[in-house]
Design an enzyme around this catalytic site. Structure first.
Site, PDB file in Angstrom:
ATOM      1  N   SER A  51      36.803  39.346  41.010  1.00 22.16           N
ATOM      2  CA  SER A  51      37.343  40.625  41.477  1.00 22.16           C
ATOM      3  C   SER A  51      37.194  40.735  42.988  1.00 22.16           C
ATOM      4  O   SER A  51      37.728  39.916  43.726  1.00 22.16           O
ATOM      5  CB  SER A  51      36.643  41.769  40.731  1.00 22.16           C
ATOM      6  OG  SER A  51      37.360  42.969  40.871  1.00 22.16           O
TER       7      SER A  51
ATOM      8  N   ASP B  23      41.308  41.934  35.187  1.00 16.74           N
ATOM      9  CA  ASP B  23      40.109  41.679  35.983  1.00 16.74           C
ATOM     10  C   ASP B  23      39.117  40.752  35.273  1.00 16.74           C
ATOM     11  O   ASP B  23      38.722  41.005  34.134  1.00 16.74           O
ATOM     12  CB  ASP B  23      39.434  43.025  36.259  1.00 16.74           C
ATOM     13  CG  ASP B  23      38.404  42.968  37.359  1.00 16.74           C
ATOM     14  OD1 ASP B  23      37.742  41.937  37.506  1.00 16.74           O
ATOM     15  OD2 ASP B  23      38.258  43.973  38.080  1.00 16.74           O
TER      16      ASP B  23
END
Length: 384
Positions: free
Chosen positions: A70, A216
């Protein structure tokens, strides 16, 4: 005094190895808290550059493998192409409010987000892609491996199968991910449900205009240290000790005492899922870090030295708690994260100055081995 850096091994015995270690950088996710990671590294590297009389130092070249999830993927990929960390601090500082234009503060804001959230995440998606393109240009994973000699392992989730996916190029990996642009890799790894859009990424392995959709990587590997350890064991020479430098994002201490009468929490109680995501991230960071510590110690006992540094490792000041939400892009939150990063980097530098601090010696050895680079960073040639 608290130690700024922690070694996983309980004890260090015997003379230091003269064999070059296989170094891994592992960078946690954390949304806007990525500005803390970038500011921490920027300050620490800047201090050593001045000590060595250099304009700047190429931190990315200090590592054989970089893994980041991320926001950690964004920081890691910038290091991999030779960009200064000040550039990444600037991305968060200048564009954070556009990437996260609406902060989920409580139940009311979560309900509001339910009706208008699509427009917010769509705008944030476009702003982030442009900002990443300015920093990473057209570089691919293969470019980094061939031109910089750095392996990358970036966690995400492939939505078509709901399975974990690691964008990867190492000496042992295949060619599947070679042509993926770093911008697309970062968009995929940082596509946090609720907070941001999913990432629709062009599949570079065909000419049919097919896109793959990713979420993610923080949903399964927000702390990617186990990804880094796994690839290090596959790629490091058998005679080389493995060193893993694992950086968090100034994570806040979590936990709550819940009365039995309050356990019947539904969707609003979880702020439309936002608090469930934060719970998952916190639990992973703790679990994966401890798994890596345990496995590393056992491998060391078996004759394969694995050293893990997790830093910074100290309590977050109480007054910072109100600034640590994943989507808090307020100017006061950004300023406070940078201040805390500077303070923690100074503490880490003190450890490096202590010749009796094993942790500090390891960080200092890394910093003193880094090649010089221009203060404005490098411009890497790409294959496109």
């Amino acid at each position: 005094m608290r130690r700024a850096i922690v070694i996983a091994d309980d004890e260090k015995t015997g003379p230091p190895s003269e064999i070059k270690p296989y170094r891994v950088l592992s960078l946690d996710g954390g949304g806007m808290r990525g500005i803390y990671t970038a500011a921490f590294l920027d300050r620490l590297v800047s201090q050593f550059a001045r000590i060595r009389g250099k304009e700047s130092l190429d931190l990315g070249k200090g590592f054989d493998l970089i893994t980041g999830t991320s926001t950690g993927a964004i920081v890691g990929c910038a290091l991999a192409v030779g960009r200064p960390m000040g550039d990444i601090v600037g991305v968060y500082r200048e564009h954070g409010r556009e990437i996260f234009p609406h902060r989920i503060k409580g139940t009311a804001s979560a309900v509001w987000r339910m009706f208008v959230g699509g427009s917010y995440v769509r705008k944030g998606d476009a702003i982030l892609r442009k900002a990443l393109t300015d920093v990473l240009q057209e570089a691919t994973i293969l470019d980094v491996f061939e031109k910089r000699g750095i392996s990358l392992s970036i966690p995400a989730i492939l939505m078509s199968s709901h399975r974990s996916w690691v964008f990867k190029k190492t000496p042992k990996s295949g060619v599947r991910d070679d042509k993926y642009k770093l911008v697309d890799v970062c968009m995929a790894s940082s596509a946090a449900p609720i907070f941001r859009s999913l990432a629709a990424v062009d599949d570079p392995n065909n000419d049919h205009g097919v896109e793959q959709v990713f979420a993610d990587g923080g949903l399964w590997a927000n702390n990617p240290i186990m990804v880094g350890l796994t690839d290090a064991l596959a790629c490091a020479p058998s005679s080389a000790p493995i060193q893993i430098f694992s950086l968090g994002t100034c994570s806040r201490p979590e936990g709550e005492l819940i009365a039995p009468s309050k356990v019947h929490r539904s969707i609003l109680g979880w702020k439309m899922g936002a608090e469930a995501a934060a719970l998952s991230i916190t639990a992973q960071e703790f679990a994966f870090d401890n798994m890596a510590r345990f496995i590393g110690n056992k491998l060391t006992e078996l004759g394969r030295p694995v050293t893990r540094l997790r830093f910074p490792n100290k309590d977050v000041p109480a007054e910072m708690m109100k600034y640590l939400a994943l989507d808090d892009a307020r100017p006061q939150a950004v300023k406070r994260l940078i201040q805390q990063a500077s303070n923690d980097a100074d503490i880490a530098k003190i450890a490096c100055d202590d010749p009796n601090n094993v942790d500090g010696r390891m960080v200092k050895a890394l910093m003193m081995s880094l090649p010089e680079m221009p203060k404005a960073g490098l411009k890497m040639e790409t294959t496109t």
